[in-house]
Design an enzyme around this catalytic site. Structure first.
Site, PDB file in Angstrom:
ATOM      1  CB  CYS A  85       0.779  -2.372   1.762  1.00  0.00           C
ATOM      2  SG  CYS A  85       0.122  -3.551   2.978  1.00  0.00           S
ATOM      3  CG  HIS A 202      -3.119   0.380   1.188  1.00  0.00           C
ATOM      4  ND1 HIS A 202      -2.710  -0.280   0.041  1.00  0.00           N
ATOM      5  CD2 HIS A 202      -2.993  -0.514   2.200  1.00  0.00           C
ATOM      6  CE1 HIS A 202      -2.349  -1.528   0.359  1.00  0.00           C
ATOM      7  NE2 HIS A 202      -2.512  -1.687   1.657  1.00  0.00           N
ATOM      8  CD  GLU A 204      -3.028   2.114  -2.589  1.00  0.00           C
ATOM      9  OE1 GLU A 204      -3.104   0.885  -2.328  1.00  0.00           O
ATOM     10  OE2 GLU A 204      -2.346   2.896  -1.899  1.00  0.00           O
TER      11      GLU A 204
END
Length: 229
Positions: A85, A202, A204
């Site tokens: 990002c 994302h 994660e």
């Protein structure tokens, strides 16, 4: 293997990245933006957030942080580097990956789950993924519209540097499945040496069963497996 997560003023996904990589039983450290030492990290991660308040352009100020001198040198030596990002935006500003990230064509901040389809069969991040599968990964950005000129876009496609494309749940890359207006539905790219990876979604944030989604874990696992090989 040691992973370093860079923290800029305004980063807000650094702990998410630390938690995700620590779940693989790895040594993970935070690297402060004013540091000049990568502490021997094998993989450096530039996390999401709003570095320096997104002044000027997203990633434009962070690109000149003291730590970035070492990050760029690490990448130029062939070291592994991932930007997620805002981290992708910083990579683009530092010209470590081709292209730029522009304002979403909707002119709105978008935060939701989307679907990605792996593209590159030669990049470490995607080579081992199921290329017939759509992965559900969250996005959260206002400046995620990927753009490159025609020449650069042709090189990306010819060199197998497109990592992911936005798609629908069935894996179809359509205009309706594109959340930000990115050219060719591009959600992530790598450099020509295939050691620097940038993506807007994302992974994660989708790497723990407690979050109800582990699709992102598959993506991170591919990179770690390749780095450790």
């Amino acid at each position: 293997m040691k992973v370093g997560v860079v923290v800029f003023p305004g980063s807000n996904c650094d702990q998410d990245a630390v938690d995700a990589f620590e779940s693989f039983d790895l040594s993970v450290v935070k690297l402060w933006h004013k540091d000049h030492d990568l502490q021997g990290c094998d993989l450096v991660v530039l996390p999401g957030g709003f570095s320096y308040g997104d002044y000027l352009r997203t990633g434009a100020v962070a690109r000149f942080s003291p730590i970035m001198t070492e990050v760029i040198a690490h990448a130029n030596r062939g070291g592994y580097l991932m930007g997620i990002c805002n981290g992708f935006q910083i990579l683009a500003e530092a010209q470590l990956v081709p292209g730029v990230l522009l304002r979403n064509t909707s002119q709105q901040y978008v935060c939701k789950n989307i679907y990605l389809k792996p593209q590159s069969t030669s990049a470490l991040l995607t080579a081992g993924l199921d290329h017939d599968r759509a992965y559900k990964i969250p996005i959260a950005h206002g400046d995620g519209c990927y753009f490159a000129n025609n020449e650069a876009l042709a090189r990306l496609n010819d060199n197998d540097q497109v990592l992911f494309r936005y798609c629908d749940e069935a894996g179809n890359s359509t205009d309706a499945a594109n959340p930000n207006g990115s050219l060719d539905n591009i959600a992530g790219v790598c450099n020509d040496r295939r050691n620097v990876f940038g993506m807007m979604p994302h992974p994660e944030r989708a790497a723990d069963a407690a979050l109800g989604n582990t699709d992102g874990r598959y993506i991170l696992e591919q990179l770690l497996t390749a780095v450790l090989a």
